[in-house]
Enzyme design. Sequence first.
Site, PDB file in Angstrom:
ATOM      1  N   ASP A   1       2.603  28.140  15.708  1.00  0.00           N
ATOM      2  CA  ASP A   1       3.641  28.489  14.718  1.00  0.00           C
ATOM      3  C   ASP A   1       3.128  28.355  13.289  1.00  0.00           C
ATOM      4  OD1 ASP A   1       5.184  27.591  17.275  1.00  0.00           O
ATOM      5  OD2 ASP A   1       6.493  28.894  16.116  1.00  0.00           O
TER       6      ASP A   1
ATOM      7  N   ASN B   1       2.689  23.757  17.066  1.00  0.00           N
ATOM      8  CA  ASN B   1       3.201  24.627  18.127  1.00  0.00           C
ATOM      9  C   ASN B   1       4.323  23.873  18.842  1.00  0.00           C
ATOM     10  OD1 ASN B   1       3.092  27.109  19.653  1.00  0.00           O
ATOM     11  ND2 ASN B   1       2.225  25.942  21.345  1.00  0.00           N
ATOM     12  N   LYS B   2       4.893  24.506  19.837  1.00  0.00           N
ATOM     13  CA  LYS B   2       6.035  23.954  20.561  1.00  0.00           C
ATOM     14  C   LYS B   2       5.798  22.502  20.988  1.00  0.00           C
ATOM     15  CE  LYS B   2       9.179  25.458  21.096  1.00  0.00           C
ATOM     16  NZ  LYS B   2      10.267  25.145  20.124  1.00  0.00           N
TER      17      LYS B   2
ATOM     18  N   ARG C   1      12.971  34.597  19.108  1.00  0.00           N
ATOM     19  CA  ARG C   1      12.207  33.383  18.797  1.00  0.00           C
ATOM     20  C   ARG C   1      10.739  33.708  19.035  1.00  0.00           C
ATOM     21  NH1 ARG C   1       9.987  33.575  23.030  1.00  0.00           N
ATOM     22  NH2 ARG C   1       8.893  31.706  22.383  1.00  0.00           N
TER      23      ARG C   1
ATOM     24  N   GLN D   1      11.713  27.657  27.358  1.00  0.00           N
ATOM     25  CA  GLN D   1      11.035  28.944  27.129  1.00  0.00           C
ATOM     26  C   GLN D   1      10.104  29.287  28.290  1.00  0.00           C
ATOM     27  OE1 GLN D   1      11.414  26.565  24.821  1.00  0.00           O
ATOM     28  NE2 GLN D   1      11.671  27.421  22.789  1.00  0.00           N
TER      29      GLN D   1
ATOM     30  N   ARG E   1      14.693  29.270   9.882  1.00  0.00           N
ATOM     31  CA  ARG E   1      13.906  28.274  10.645  1.00  0.00           C
ATOM     32  C   ARG E   1      12.731  27.829   9.771  1.00  0.00           C
ATOM     33  NH1 ARG E   1      12.671  29.410  16.862  1.00  0.00           N
ATOM     34  NH2 ARG E   1      12.519  27.137  16.893  1.00  0.00           N
TER      35      ARG E   1
ATOM     36  N   ALA F   1       6.930  32.791  16.826  1.00  0.00           N
ATOM     37  CA  ALA F   1       6.579  32.925  15.408  1.00  0.00           C
ATOM     38  C   ALA F   1       6.440  34.383  14.929  1.00  0.00           C
ATOM     39  CB  ALA F   1       5.308  32.125  15.129  1.00  0.00           C
TER      40      ALA F   1
HETATM   41  O1  MRU Z   1      11.110  27.580  19.288  1.00  0.00           O
HETATM   42  P1  MRU Z   1      10.358  28.835  19.627  1.00  0.00           P
HETATM   43  O2  MRU Z   1      10.670  29.360  20.984  1.00  0.00           O
HETATM   44  O3  MRU Z   1      10.461  29.870  18.543  1.00  0.00           O
HETATM   45  O4  MRU Z   1       8.842  28.355  19.653  1.00  0.00           O
HETATM   46  C1  MRU Z   1       7.836  29.291  19.958  1.00  0.00           C
HETATM   47  C2  MRU Z   1       6.492  28.683  20.074  1.00  0.00           C
HETATM   48  O5  MRU Z   1       6.295  27.512  19.822  1.00  0.00           O
HETATM   49  C3  MRU Z   1       5.352  29.599  20.401  1.00  0.00           C
HETATM   50  O6  MRU Z   1       4.366  28.931  21.120  1.00  0.00           O
HETATM   51  C4  MRU Z   1       4.739  30.143  19.103  1.00  0.00           C
HETATM   52  O7  MRU Z   1       5.733  30.665  18.286  1.00  0.00           O
HETATM   53  C5  MRU Z   1       3.742  31.169  19.350  1.00  0.00           C
HETATM   54  S1  MRU Z   1       4.511  32.672  19.883  1.00  0.00           S
HETATM   55  C6  MRU Z   1       3.399  33.899  19.942  1.00  0.00           C
END
Ligand code: MRU
Length: 358
Positions: free
Chosen positions: A246, A256-257, A54, A205, A96, A56
């Site tokens: 993302d 983003n998350k 996981r 995470q 995704r 991006a």
């Molecule tokens: O659902 P995830 O764990 O894939 O989400 C990841 C994030 O939101 C990160 O902050 C984003 O991908 C940046 S990673 C360098």
Amino acid sequence: MREQLLAAEKVKAIEWRDGRLYLLDQRVLPFEELWLAYESAAEVASAIKSMVVRGAPAIGISAAYGVVLSARQRIQEGGDWRAALESDFQVLADSRPTAVNLFWALNRMRDRLARLKPQDDVLAVLETEALGIHESDREANLTMAQLGVDLIRKHQGNLQNLLTHCNTGALATGGFGTALGVIRAAYLDGLVERVYADETRPWLQGSRLTAWELANEGIPVSLNADSAAAHLMKTRGITWVIVGADRITANGDVANKIGTYQLAVNAMHHGVRFMVVAPSSTIDMDLESGEDIPIEERDGSELLEVAGKRVAAGVDAVNPVFDVTPADLIDFIVTEKGVVERPDLAKMTQLMCRKRLH
Ligand code: MRU
């Protein structure tokens, strides 16, 4: 700084070895370090969907290797391998929806395929392209780490308390990390007193991955509930919120998350600077604003259960796993092409016309 950063590079999540893709299973970290092997695009797509891999950039890189695996399988099967390969592109693209790095990487692989010459060795060409995507993400991390540290030093030269969200480290990228890369580099530069890591509900995470990465390297880190962030900004002298992305749209809005948006609102209220760190492969100039970004919704069980045990009775759950932070809440976007301060359409357009800095 570059040498120091390379020496500090310990964890990796993706390995391409002897024609196979190996992924560190992020579902079982930090208690188990389990590597899984992949030999087909469908398997890679399912690994992305189920969060074995996981983050991006990491899902983009994995999908690129997925295309190599697909090409090998489809050529071996004979027949119209290009048509079969195209259906695997779709399987990978469907894994995704939010992180644009996935589609960026697939488009790069598709473009390379379109430029093949009759005498080319298809598999060798695609493998080189996927390795190039992986290596250039690693390089971008190093450049962004340096640019991010320069910003921190310029705005506040002494010891900093930083807050981050989700996991943006080696586990989420091809190398050192985006936001976590800046944090690591700031620590190596003697600029960090403590990192506050949001636990990042519901998938955790922050607890499972960010805290593990930082603690492994001896970087002072405290884990906090997501809902403690505003209180910590008020009481713990936090000077920067540093996050990844993302998808960043043409006007500078950032997906983003889930939870990032409320951090940005709180950061503005408390006068805390807000930095987004992401490679240019995360920037989607085809989308005008964050309103156009597809936001992934995952299964409600991620909220209704904790470690497989039901914690809520008789309700449905709504589980959007990303949100959009409007550009006007963002102080800096750091990419390998340079830094954008207070992003808007004109500045994002100018940035994307630039070459990489390294
Ligand atoms: O659902 P995830 O764990 O894939 O989400 C990841 C994030 O939101 C990160 O902050 C984003 O991908 C940046 S990673 C360098």
